[in-house]
Design an enzyme around this catalytic site. Structure first.
Site, mmCIF file in Angstrom:
data_model
loop_
_atom_site.group_PDB
_atom_site.id
_atom_site.type_symbol
_atom_site.label_atom_id
_atom_site.label_comp_id
_atom_site.label_asym_id
_atom_site.label_seq_id
_atom_site.Cartn_x
_atom_site.Cartn_y
_atom_site.Cartn_z
ATOM 1 N N SER A 101 70.126 56.684 37.995
ATOM 2 C CA SER A 101 69.206 57.172 36.974
ATOM 3 C C SER A 101 69.573 56.513 35.647
ATOM 4 O O SER A 101 70.743 56.155 35.419
ATOM 5 C CB SER A 101 69.312 58.700 36.832
ATOM 6 N N TYR A 128 74.786 66.012 35.844
ATOM 7 C CA TYR A 128 73.876 64.996 36.340
ATOM 8 C C TYR A 128 74.218 63.615 35.795
ATOM 9 O O TYR A 128 74.298 62.638 36.555
ATOM 10 C CB TYR A 128 72.441 65.367 35.982
#
Length: 275
Positions: free
Chosen positions: A155, A168
């Site tokens: 990501s 995350y």
């Protein structure tokens, strides 16, 4: 016996000879969009999810024949579970040409809260250890064959830490470093390791975000661009490219400027918190 060597292959034999993609996290979002794109391109599919019966019903509703698509049940957070799914794939469909570790979770965390340490552990179990377990069962066989592609879904959140998003961001930064390490280990074996960094993709993971999401794109659009980049063998790529530019600019900012720019930014919702 009639000579059939000059006859065109039957549709069934063409399907049996089609390349095979093993994809985790295929029940929704990016993983499901990638499954659709590879099916459209004529690939056979091995799809890994926790709720296999639901995905089998979805696959049947799409009209995908079983010889083109098999569904395997596994909890990616449990290494032996995803390894068992990989072994089942090897037994039923053979060695994949492509493995995409797409399964991932994204939950906000507050380090001051004890329960959020468990959230962080679960995030790493899925996003990092689960990815390594997904690749594990195939690496030795791919090296022996001399070909194969392993794709880790990271990501742009890997590039700089975002407030309330510690688990995350850290996990996705780990994905980038892990895939880079693995790429070096497999250099010269014929096995490629690619890293995909999605920006903001319209999925269930992002719809609850409480902050602006520039260059938001649909999951099918992302899947099409990822398909083309994977086919081209690009070792590291950000989708959309505009988010790659933004991420590089943020990486260049001095810490004081970066911290000031993100001050007051909405935090990712924590587990059980109203989005």
């Amino acid at each position: 016996m009639a000579d059939t060597s000059s006859l065109p292959p039957s549709p069934r034999s063409e399907r049996a000879n089609a390349p095979l993609a093993f994809i985790t996290g295929a029940s929704s979002g990016i993983g499901q969009a990638l499954a659709c794109r590879y099916h459209q391109a004529g690939w056979r599919l091995a799809l890994v999810v926790r709720r296999a019966d639901e995905l089998r019903a979805w696959v049947q509703a799409q009209g995908w024949p079983t010889e083109r698509c098999q569904v395997y049940s596994a909890d990616v957070a449990v290494p032996d579970s995803v390894i068992a799914a990989a072994h089942a794939c090897l037994a039923q469909q053979g060695l994949p040409d492509l493995v995409i570790a797409s399964a991932g979770i994204s939950i906000g965390m507050d380090t001051a809260e004890r329960g959020d340490l468990d959230v962080m552990a679960r995030t790493f179990a899925v996003n990092n250890v689960g990815m390594a377990a997904t690749f594990h069962a195939f690496i030795r066989l791919m090296r022996e064959r001399g070909s194969g592609t392993l794709v880790g879904i990271a990501s742009v959140a890997a590039i700089r830490g975002l407030p309330g998003h510690g688990a995350y961001c850290a996990s996705k930064a780990g994905v980038v470093s892990y895939c880079e390490s693995l790429r070096g280990e497999l250099r010269g074996t014929g096995v490629r390791v690619l890293t995909v960094l999605p920006g903001f993709i319209d999925t269930a993971l992002t719809r609850g975000n409480r902050y602006p999401m520039p260059f938001l794109m649909s999951a099918p659009d992302f899947a099409d661009r990822a398909f083309r980049a994977i086919q081209a063998g690009r070792s590291y790529f950000v989708i959309p490219w505009q988010m790659g530019v933004v991420a590089k600019l943020l990486r260049m900012l001095p810490n004081s400027w970066f911290d000031r720019a993100l001050q007051g930014r909405g935090r990712k919702a924590r587990e059980g918190e109203h989005r």
